[in-house]
Scaffold this motif. Structure first.
Motif, PDB file in Angstrom:
ATOM      1  N   TRP A   8      29.491  14.503  18.628  1.00  0.00           N
ATOM      2  CA  TRP A   8      29.061  15.274  19.800  1.00  0.00           C
ATOM      3  C   TRP A   8      29.349  16.753  19.598  1.00  0.00           C
ATOM      4  CZ3 TRP A   8      25.635  12.893  22.193  1.00  0.00           C
ATOM      5  CH2 TRP A   8      25.721  11.557  22.593  1.00  0.00           C
ATOM      6  N   ALA A   9      30.477  17.068  18.964  1.00  0.00           N
ATOM      7  CA  ALA A   9      30.791  18.472  18.681  1.00  0.00           C
ATOM      8  C   ALA A   9      29.750  19.072  17.745  1.00  0.00           C
ATOM      9  CB  ALA A   9      32.190  18.592  18.079  1.00  0.00           C
ATOM     10  N   LEU A  10      29.360  18.325  16.730  1.00  0.00           N
ATOM     11  CA  LEU A  10      28.334  18.804  15.796  1.00  0.00           C
ATOM     12  C   LEU A  10      27.007  19.009  16.522  1.00  0.00           C
ATOM     13  CD1 LEU A  10      27.803  19.469  12.807  1.00  0.00           C
ATOM     14  CD2 LEU A  10      27.187  17.063  12.473  1.00  0.00           C
ATOM     15  N   ALA A  11      26.686  18.121  17.432  1.00  0.00           N
ATOM     16  CA  ALA A  11      25.451  18.262  18.205  1.00  0.00           C
ATOM     17  C   ALA A  11      25.502  19.518  19.081  1.00  0.00           C
ATOM     18  CB  ALA A  11      25.235  17.025  19.068  1.00  0.00           C
ATOM     19  N   ALA A  12      26.655  19.775  19.688  1.00  0.00           N
ATOM     20  CA  ALA A  12      26.789  20.961  20.534  1.00  0.00           C
ATOM     21  C   ALA A  12      26.650  22.241  19.714  1.00  0.00           C
ATOM     22  CB  ALA A  12      28.138  20.934  21.253  1.00  0.00           C
ATOM     23  N   LEU A  13      27.252  22.272  18.544  1.00  0.00           N
ATOM     24  CA  LEU A  13      27.209  23.473  17.702  1.00  0.00           C
ATOM     25  C   LEU A  13      25.804  23.756  17.185  1.00  0.00           C
ATOM     26  CD1 LEU A  13      30.504  22.986  15.657  1.00  0.00           C
ATOM     27  CD2 LEU A  13      30.095  24.671  17.452  1.00  0.00           C
ATOM     28  N   THR A  14      25.008  22.717  17.005  1.00  0.00           N
ATOM     29  CA  THR A  14      23.658  22.895  16.479  1.00  0.00           C
ATOM     30  C   THR A  14      22.611  23.005  17.577  1.00  0.00           C
ATOM     31  OG1 THR A  14      23.445  20.493  16.250  1.00  0.00           O
ATOM     32  CG2 THR A  14      24.158  21.727  14.303  1.00  0.00           C
ATOM     33  N   GLY A  15      23.037  23.020  18.834  1.00  0.00           N
ATOM     34  CA  GLY A  15      22.094  23.159  19.930  1.00  0.00           C
ATOM     35  C   GLY A  15      21.283  21.917  20.206  1.00  0.00           C
ATOM     36  N   ALA A  35      22.068  19.256  34.942  1.00  0.00           N
ATOM     37  CA  ALA A  35      23.090  20.283  35.162  1.00  0.00           C
ATOM     38  C   ALA A  35      22.459  21.670  35.114  1.00  0.00           C
ATOM     39  CB  ALA A  35      24.191  20.161  34.117  1.00  0.00           C
ATOM     40  N   LYS A  36      22.685  22.459  36.146  1.00  0.00           N
ATOM     41  CA  LYS A  36      22.126  23.796  36.232  1.00  0.00           C
ATOM     42  C   LYS A  36      23.234  24.808  36.521  1.00  0.00           C
ATOM     43  CE  LYS A  36      17.965  22.076  35.911  1.00  0.00           C
ATOM     44  NZ  LYS A  36      17.177  22.236  34.668  1.00  0.00           N
ATOM     45  N   PRO A  37      23.103  26.053  36.008  1.00  0.00           N
ATOM     46  CA  PRO A  37      24.112  27.081  36.301  1.00  0.00           C
ATOM     47  C   PRO A  37      24.332  27.292  37.792  1.00  0.00           C
ATOM     48  CG  PRO A  37      22.672  27.806  34.521  1.00  0.00           C
ATOM     49  CD  PRO A  37      22.084  26.539  35.055  1.00  0.00           C
ATOM     50  N   ALA A  38      23.290  27.089  38.606  1.00  0.00           N
ATOM     51  CA  ALA A  38      23.451  27.277  40.048  1.00  0.00           C
ATOM     52  C   ALA A  38      24.498  26.327  40.618  1.00  0.00           C
ATOM     53  CB  ALA A  38      22.114  27.064  40.747  1.00  0.00           C
ATOM     54  N   MET A  39      24.632  25.146  40.033  1.00  0.00           N
ATOM     55  CA  MET A  39      25.636  24.190  40.501  1.00  0.00           C
ATOM     56  C   MET A  39      27.041  24.721  40.248  1.00  0.00           C
ATOM     57  SD  MET A  39      23.925  20.693  39.096  1.00  0.00           S
ATOM     58  CE  MET A  39      22.284  20.174  39.609  1.00  0.00           C
ATOM     59  N   ILE A  40      27.211  25.379  39.112  1.00  0.00           N
ATOM     60  CA  ILE A  40      28.519  25.956  38.787  1.00  0.00           C
ATOM     61  C   ILE A  40      28.853  27.062  39.780  1.00  0.00           C
ATOM     62  CG2 ILE A  40      29.841  27.157  37.014  1.00  0.00           C
ATOM     63  CD1 ILE A  40      27.991  25.832  34.934  1.00  0.00           C
ATOM     64  N   THR A  91      21.187  18.859  25.507  1.00  0.00           N
ATOM     65  CA  THR A  91      20.712  19.460  26.754  1.00  0.00           C
ATOM     66  C   THR A  91      20.989  18.484  27.884  1.00  0.00           C
ATOM     67  OG1 THR A  91      18.482  18.568  26.385  1.00  0.00           O
ATOM     68  CG2 THR A  91      18.892  20.844  25.687  1.00  0.00           C
ATOM     69  N   PHE A  92      21.376  19.033  29.029  1.00  0.00           N
ATOM     70  CA  PHE A  92      21.672  18.214  30.202  1.00  0.00           C
ATOM     71  C   PHE A  92      20.743  18.669  31.322  1.00  0.00           C
ATOM     72  CE2 PHE A  92      25.648  18.736  27.772  1.00  0.00           C
ATOM     73  CZ  PHE A  92      25.818  17.424  27.361  1.00  0.00           C
ATOM     74  N   VAL A 141      28.068  22.609  29.126  1.00  0.00           N
ATOM     75  CA  VAL A 141      27.107  22.269  30.170  1.00  0.00           C
ATOM     76  C   VAL A 141      25.922  23.232  30.172  1.00  0.00           C
ATOM     77  CG1 VAL A 141      26.777  22.157  32.671  1.00  0.00           C
ATOM     78  CG2 VAL A 141      28.797  21.114  31.619  1.00  0.00           C
ATOM     79  N   THR A 142      26.200  24.515  30.025  1.00  0.00           N
ATOM     80  CA  THR A 142      25.123  25.512  30.081  1.00  0.00           C
ATOM     81  C   THR A 142      24.372  25.637  28.764  1.00  0.00           C
ATOM     82  OG1 THR A 142      26.691  27.292  29.513  1.00  0.00           O
ATOM     83  CG2 THR A 142      26.304  26.854  31.856  1.00  0.00           C
ATOM     84  N   GLY A 143      24.936  25.098  27.686  1.00  0.00           N
ATOM     85  CA  GLY A 143      24.258  25.124  26.395  1.00  0.00           C
ATOM     86  C   GLY A 143      24.378  26.425  25.652  1.00  0.00           C
ATOM     87  N   GLY A 144      25.139  27.371  26.163  1.00  0.00           N
ATOM     88  CA  GLY A 144      25.276  28.661  25.489  1.00  0.00           C
ATOM     89  C   GLY A 144      26.668  28.833  24.922  1.00  0.00           C
ATOM     90  N   LEU A 145      26.940  28.214  23.761  1.00  0.00           N
ATOM     91  CA  LEU A 145      28.291  28.279  23.197  1.00  0.00           C
ATOM     92  C   LEU A 145      28.668  29.695  22.803  1.00  0.00           C
ATOM     93  CD1 LEU A 145      28.413  25.066  20.985  1.00  0.00           C
ATOM     94  CD2 LEU A 145      28.996  25.345  23.395  1.00  0.00           C
TER      95      LEU A 145
END
Length: 539
Positions: A38-45, A52-57, A48-49, A138-142
């Motif tokens: 999962w970490a490798l997936a996150a680092l490579t983009g 989940a939207k930034p407005a919720m945060i 996507t969820f 969550v936001t996808g912008g590491l």
């Protein structure tokens, strides 16, 4: 979650490419499945969820702290995840710290109305570093200075294989990459690459100079224009249609009109352009289509995208990459005729018999449009299609430019109607040291050449990637592995003792924003010095 948060934190504070590689490699070695996958997936983009939207945060944090305090804090910090991580008033004791796989499983299955409650519970259970990592996930912008290519390199190093070996099977796998990691561990055979719609590692060209050219045989090479768009790979296999950038990013959702034209069975390597009745639009036209998640009918009608085909990598289930360029080209020509599409045409071979004749061609604009091409490509007729940038088979011969690719380093707030935007941009090029390291040195500053929409995009990039603040000036993240490349146009060069680089540009302006180009491929100071030398010699 703690190990993933520590990885992101250390990556964000590490500038060295080799150190980043070590961090990722060690994480793959020390972290159990499925979290390392999962970490490798996150680092490579690759994650996507959709629920989940930034407005919720924002709603979650505004329910816990004064909204005005949050607004002021966010304006100062400039990063949503960092702001919330620092300001969040946690209620500890009610929840346990979640595992990374637990977070991903819950977000994948959650309905939109459930996400805010999940986030609040996790934010309460985590410390500030964990909260920051969670929200970045969550936001996808590491934004930790790691490209997909760097993550692939770390995985290749971990498994003792080459990066093209990873790329070849990557799109046939899915997170958390259990089969891929088992192979890299040495516990299983290499996973099959035979999946419809997968990406093939691209072949790139070496720059050439005239002295090197004189040692080559003109009869051994084909020449074609280096069209001024972005390199893509169009895949249509078994009903699966995808459009990839040259780095393997799936850009299919942005170009549904191009996907609709892929009625063949195979893989085309070409240039994505705006094509109107066979005429190439400007790169500015193409920019109207780039960096969008989707394209509506109005945009597609105004800026019809298409592919000018260079090569054919596969056809009817047969891999053609081991054939010669001449053989692949012959098959490509037959395919393009059979498609009869106004969205896919052929990049014509330019006849020449001597290098002088080719130089004369290079000085002439293609089809009467001096902006349509950046120069010429030279390809050995007997060359196979090799991943990477092999020395010798392919060369690029750009026009004598008053253009360079530079990396954004600093941004300053503008004046008047631009006072709320970062609109004055300082850029630099790479310098090479004797120890093989690279650093950026500033070579100019520009504050025009972009549209109002592009200004908003640049301003957002600056705010999202600020590393230091100096009053109205921000220093942005810029390294070999992460940075924004700007194509800078200028009227001339002169030597300058006032500038650290030793050169000064006359009337620099931003010609275009190279969202598609890796920072490490920006120009070097030697390129500018060479241009200055030629100008002083009058050549």
């Amino acid at each position: 979650m703690r190990a993933f948060a520590a990885l992101l934190d250390r990556l964000s504070l590490t500038a060295s490419r080799n150190a980043k590689l070590r961090l990722i490699r060690d994480h793959l070695a020390d972290t159990p499945d499925p979290d390392r996958g999962w970490a490798l997936a996150a680092l490579t983009g690759a994650l996507t969820f959709t629920a989940a939207k930034p407005a919720m945060i924002r709603r979650a944090v505004e329910a816990r702290v004064d909204p005005e305090l949050f607004r002021l804090s966010y304006d100062y910090v400039g990063d949503l995840a960092e702001t919330v991580a620092l300001i969040w008033p946690a209620r500890h004791g009610a929840n346990r710290e979640p595992d990374l796989s637990e977070v991903i499983d819950a977000l994948t299955q959650a309905k939109r109305g459930e996400v805010q409650g999940l986030l609040e519970g996790w934010l309460d259970a985590l410390d500030a570093d964990g909260r920051w990592a969670l929200l970045k996930l969550v936001t996808g912008g590491l934004r930790v200075g790691v490209s997909a290519r760097l993550a692939w390199q770390a995985a290749a190093d971990f498994g003792g294989v080459e990066v093209p070996d990873i790329q070849e099977v990557w799109h046939a796998q899915s997170p958390p990459y259990a089969d891929l990691l088992a192979w890299l561990d040495g516990r299983a055979e290499r996973p099959s690459a035979d999946a419809h719609g997968r990406f093939r590692p691209v072949m790139l060209a070496q720059p050439i100079d005239e002295a090197e050219m004189e040692r080559l045989d003109p009869a051994a090479y084909a020449a074609e224009w280096k069209w001024d768009g972005i390199r893509v790979q169009a895949v249509s296999e078994g009903g699966v249609k995808r459009l990839y950038s040259r780095t393997g990013e799936d850009i299919s959702p942005t170009f549904p009109d191009v996907l609709a034209a892929l009625i063949h069975e195979g893989v085309i390597d070409g240039e994505l352009l705006v094509l109107r009745e066979g005429q190439v639009g400007s790169f500015g036209d193409l920019q109207q289509r780039l960096n969008r998640k989707t394209a509506d009918a109005r945009v597609m009608a105004a800026h019809p995208a298409g592919i000018r085909a260079y090569d054919l990598l596969a056809s009817d289930g047969v891999d053609l990459r081991k054939l010669t360029f001449a053989e692949r080209r012959a098959r490509l020509e037959v395919l393009i005729v059979s498609l009869a599409s106004d969205r896919i045409d052929l990049s014509p071979i330019q006849p020449f018999d001597t290098w002088d004749a080719l130089a004369a061609l290079r000085a002439a604009p293609p089809e009467g449009d001096p902006q349509a091409a950046e120069g010429l490509m030279l390809k050995r007729l007997d060359s196979v299609y090799e991943a990477g940038r092999p020395k010798g088979p392919w060369f690029k011969w750009k026009k004598d430019p008053h253009l360079v690719d530079a990396v954004l380093m600093y941004a300053q707030r503008g004046h008047g109607k631009r006072s709320s935007f970062y609109s004055d941009f300082t850029f630099g090029v790479w310098t090479g040291d004797v120890d093989g390291s690279h650093a950026l040195t500033p070579v100019g500053k520009a504050y025009f050449g972009f549209t109002d929409e592009e200004l908003k995009q640049l301003d957002k990039f600056v705010r999202d990637n600020t590393v230091e603040r100096f009053g109205p000036v921000r220093s942005v993240k810029a390294s070999r592995e992460f940075g924004l490349v700007l194509e800078v146009a200028f009227e001339g060069l002169q030597r300058s003792k006032r500038h650290k680089s030793g050169v000064a540009m006359r009337f620099p302006r931003i010609s275009r924003i190279r969202w598609d180009k890796p920072a490490k491929e920006a120009d070097e100071l030697a390129t500018l010095e060479g241009m200055l030398d030629r100008a002083e010699r009058g050549s």
